[in-house]
Design an enzyme around this catalytic site. Sequence first.
Site, PDB file in Angstrom:
ATOM      1  CD  GLU A 192      -2.778   1.117   2.497  1.00  0.00           C
ATOM      2  OE1 GLU A 192      -2.741   0.160   3.283  1.00  0.00           O
ATOM      3  OE2 GLU A 192      -3.497   2.116   2.656  1.00  0.00           O
TER       4      GLU A 192
ATOM      5  CE  LYS B   7       2.909   0.151   5.082  1.00  0.00           C
ATOM      6  NZ  LYS B   7       2.378  -0.049   3.738  1.00  0.00           N
TER       7      LYS B   7
ATOM      8  NE  ARG C 274       2.506  -8.396  10.472  1.00  0.00           N
ATOM      9  CZ  ARG C 274       2.507  -7.291   9.707  1.00  0.00           C
ATOM     10  NH1 ARG C 274       3.438  -6.389   9.813  1.00  0.00           N
ATOM     11  NH2 ARG C 274       1.544  -7.069   8.853  1.00  0.00           N
TER      12      ARG C 274
HETATM   13  P1  ATP Z   1       2.435  -2.183   8.061  1.00  0.00           P
HETATM   14  O1  ATP Z   1       1.699  -2.881   9.140  1.00  0.00           O
HETATM   15  O2  ATP Z   1       3.876  -2.010   8.311  1.00  0.00           O
HETATM   16  O3  ATP Z   1       1.768  -0.916   7.634  1.00  0.00           O
HETATM   17  P2  ATP Z   1       1.210  -3.501   5.882  1.00  0.00           P
HETATM   18  O4  ATP Z   1       0.976  -4.947   5.891  1.00  0.00           O
HETATM   19  O5  ATP Z   1       0.049  -2.628   6.107  1.00  0.00           O
HETATM   20  O6  ATP Z   1       2.408  -3.199   6.845  1.00  0.00           O
HETATM   21  P3  ATP Z   1       1.490  -3.325   3.076  1.00  0.00           P
HETATM   22  O7  ATP Z   1       2.034  -2.219   2.271  1.00  0.00           O
HETATM   23  O8  ATP Z   1       0.040  -3.613   2.988  1.00  0.00           O
HETATM   24  O9  ATP Z   1       1.904  -3.028   4.557  1.00  0.00           O
HETATM   25  O10 ATP Z   1       2.336  -4.634   2.840  1.00  0.00           O
HETATM   26  C1  ATP Z   1       2.750  -5.093   1.589  1.00  0.00           C
HETATM   27  C2  ATP Z   1       3.105  -6.539   1.710  1.00  0.00           C
HETATM   28  O11 ATP Z   1       4.170  -6.703   2.630  1.00  0.00           O
HETATM   29  C3  ATP Z   1       1.946  -7.360   2.220  1.00  0.00           C
HETATM   30  O12 ATP Z   1       1.862  -8.548   1.458  1.00  0.00           O
HETATM   31  C4  ATP Z   1       2.310  -7.648   3.636  1.00  0.00           C
HETATM   32  O13 ATP Z   1       1.787  -8.864   4.049  1.00  0.00           O
HETATM   33  C5  ATP Z   1       3.832  -7.674   3.586  1.00  0.00           C
HETATM   34  N1  ATP Z   1       4.393  -7.319   4.883  1.00  0.00           N
HETATM   35  C6  ATP Z   1       4.187  -6.192   5.578  1.00  0.00           C
HETATM   36  N2  ATP Z   1       4.825  -6.232   6.758  1.00  0.00           N
HETATM   37  C7  ATP Z   1       5.473  -7.412   6.804  1.00  0.00           C
HETATM   38  C8  ATP Z   1       6.312  -8.060   7.762  1.00  0.00           C
HETATM   39  N3  ATP Z   1       6.619  -7.472   8.920  1.00  0.00           N
HETATM   40  N4  ATP Z   1       6.783  -9.284   7.469  1.00  0.00           N
HETATM   41  C9  ATP Z   1       6.492  -9.862   6.298  1.00  0.00           C
HETATM   42  N5  ATP Z   1       5.709  -9.328   5.362  1.00  0.00           N
HETATM   43  C10 ATP Z   1       5.194  -8.118   5.602  1.00  0.00           C
HETATM   44 MG    MG Z   2      -1.640  -3.358   4.619  1.00  0.00          MG
END
Ligand code: ATP
Ligand code: MG
Length: 558
Positions: free
Chosen positions: A36, A271, A261
Site C-alpha cells: 500500500e 508504517k 510476519r
Molecule cells: P504495516 O503494518 O507495516 O503498515 P502492511 O501490511 O500494512 O504493513 P502493506 O504495504 O500492505 O503493509 O504490505 C505489503 C506486503 O508486505 C503485504 O503482502 C504484507 O503482508 C507484507 N508485509 C508487511 N509487513 C510485513 C512483515 N513485517 N513481514 C512480512 N511481510 C510483511
Molecule cells: Mg496493509
Amino acid sequence: MNEEVNKSLNFIEEIIEEDIRNGKHGGRIHTRFPPEPNGYLHIGHAKSICLNFGLAKKYKGKTNLRFDDTNPVTEETEYVESIKYDIKWLGFDWDDREYFASDYFDQLYQFAVKLIKKGKAYVDDSSADDIALMKKNPMEPGVDSPFRNRTIEQNLDLFSRMKNGEFKEGEKVLRAKIDMSSPNMHLRDPILYRILFKPHHRTGDKWCIYPMYDFAHGQCDSIEGITHSICTLEFENHKPLYNWFIDELGIFPSMQIEFARLNLNYTVMSKRKLLQLVKENYVSGWDDPRMPTISGFRRRGYTPDSIRHFASLVGVAKRDNVIDLALLEFSIREDLNKKARRVMAVMEPLKLIITNYPDQIEYLAIENNPEDPNGGSRQVPFGSVLYIEQDDFMEIPSKKFFRLTRNGMVRLKGAYIIECNEVIKNEEGSILEIHCRYLPESKSGEDKTNLKVKSTIHWVEASQAIRGELRLYDRLFSVPDPDNQDSDFKEYINKHSLEIKNAYLEPSLKDSKPGEYYQFIRNAYFTPDLDSAPEQLIFNRTVTLKDAWVKVKEKENN
Ligand code: ATP
Ligand code: MG
C-alpha cells in the site's frame, strides 16, 4: 554471497511443488508483491519481497508489483516512487508488470454489480457505529440490518447513485450478504464499498466510492491470474471471505497462503508508527539510518546482498516470532567483511612524533582488503608526525594491555615497528604527545628485524590527514519490545542512538561517495552519508565490528 541458505523446502515451497506435480494452472507460478503506497518499505516488506520474487525465480514464474491503492486518504505518489526504487535496489524486477488496484476500479465496480444482481450484496443506510453494533461479537450471532432485504432493483439503483455522488460520506455503504451469525466476523456482511469524496492519487475525482481492502485485494489477484497469493497471518480469518468472492463471482481461483510476519526486536515496524517518528522529528526522515526502512538501511550502509541473505536465514514460519536484530547485524558484517575497503581513521587523536624519521613523506602501499584477492592496494602517506588513538597508548600499562606503552613497541599498520621513548605532558599532567623511534629495518612486507611485537595499531599521517564527521548510530530503541510496553513506544527511544564525532581520516577518503563500503580498521564499518561531500565528509557507522550491545546493556544495568 550465496543468499539461498541451504535447507529443506519451506511450507510454501511444499505447497507450490505439490501444485506443480498436480499440474494445477498448468504448473504456472505467479506471485505478487502488493504494497500500500502509504509509507516507505521496511525490513518486513523486504522479507515479503524476497519471498515473492524468490519463489517466482526458483520456480521460473513471475511476480507482479501491485500497488494496493484503495485508500485515497493516506496514499501518495512519493511513496510509489520510493517503493519502486527500493525493490530494484534489493535486486528484484517486475519487468513491465506494474499494476495498481485503482486500474481495476471499473472492473471491481462491475463485480459489485454482479453480486447485487445475484442478491448477494445490498446497500445499507446504517451508520458505521450501528453496523458494528449489529455485528455483535463472535460469541453472539449478529442481527440483520433493517436494509438487508432491499430488492435487487433498489440496490442497483442506490449503488449507482452512490457512485454518482448523490449521497454524503457515511450515508450509505454496500455490503455483501453472507451470514450475520457466522462465527467468522469477516463473514457477517462485510462492507464492500464506502463513500469518500477524496481525490485519488491516480484516478483524481473520477470516483467517490472506494472498495474496501477485502473486496479489492483478492479480486485483483484473480484479475492478474495470481496463483499463490502470499500474505501475513493476520489475514488467515479473511480467507473464507477471499474464497467466497471467488466462488460467487466465478473468477480465477487464486490461493491465499499465510505466513508469519517478520518481527525484529529493538525496533517498531508498523508504517503508522514509523510515520509518527518522522512527523514528530524523532528521526531525520524515512531514510534516517536508524529507521528499519530499506532506505534507512541503504543510507546506513547495509548491502542488498546482506538483506537478502538475512531474509533467507530467517526462513518462512507459520507462527509469529521475533527475530534478534543481532542476526541482521551478523548478516551485514559477514557481507561487509568481504566487500568493505579497509582504511584508517583516528577518532580520539594522540599526537605521535617519530624523532628519528627524516623530514619527508613516504607513500606506503597498503592492501585494501585481505579478504578480497582482487582488492588491490592504495598509497598511504607516512611521515614523522602521526595521530594514533588515545586508547592505544598507556604510559603505565595495566595487566592485559598489549598496545603501545612507554618503552614498549608496536607495529604501525602497514608501516614500521616503533618504540615509545618519551611522554610529553602539560602542567596538569595530561599527555600532549608522545615521542617514538622507528626501526627502519622493520618496514611491513620487508621486515628484517625478527622482532615479535604483540600488536598492530592504526594511524593517520598528520599533515595530509583530512577531517570528517562520524555519525555513530545505535539501536533506535533501548528495550527489545517497544511495542509492548505500558506507555507510548516513543518513550523507549534510545537517547544514545546517535553520537557525532570528528575524526582524522587518511586522504584516500577524500573522494569517497555514498554507496561505498568501508571498514575503519579496528573500529567499525562506515559508509559516506548521502549528504557527504569532499568539503564536508560525513560517514555513517553501519555496524560495529563485533556485537557490543550485550556488554553495553550489562554495564548500564549495574
Ligand atoms: P504495516 O503494518 O507495516 O503498515 P502492511 O501490511 O500494512 O504493513 P502493506 O504495504 O500492505 O503493509 O504490505 C505489503 C506486503 O508486505 C503485504 O503482502 C504484507 O503482508 C507484507 N508485509 C508487511 N509487513 C510485513 C512483515 N513485517 N513481514 C512480512 N511481510 C510483511
Ligand atoms: Mg496493509
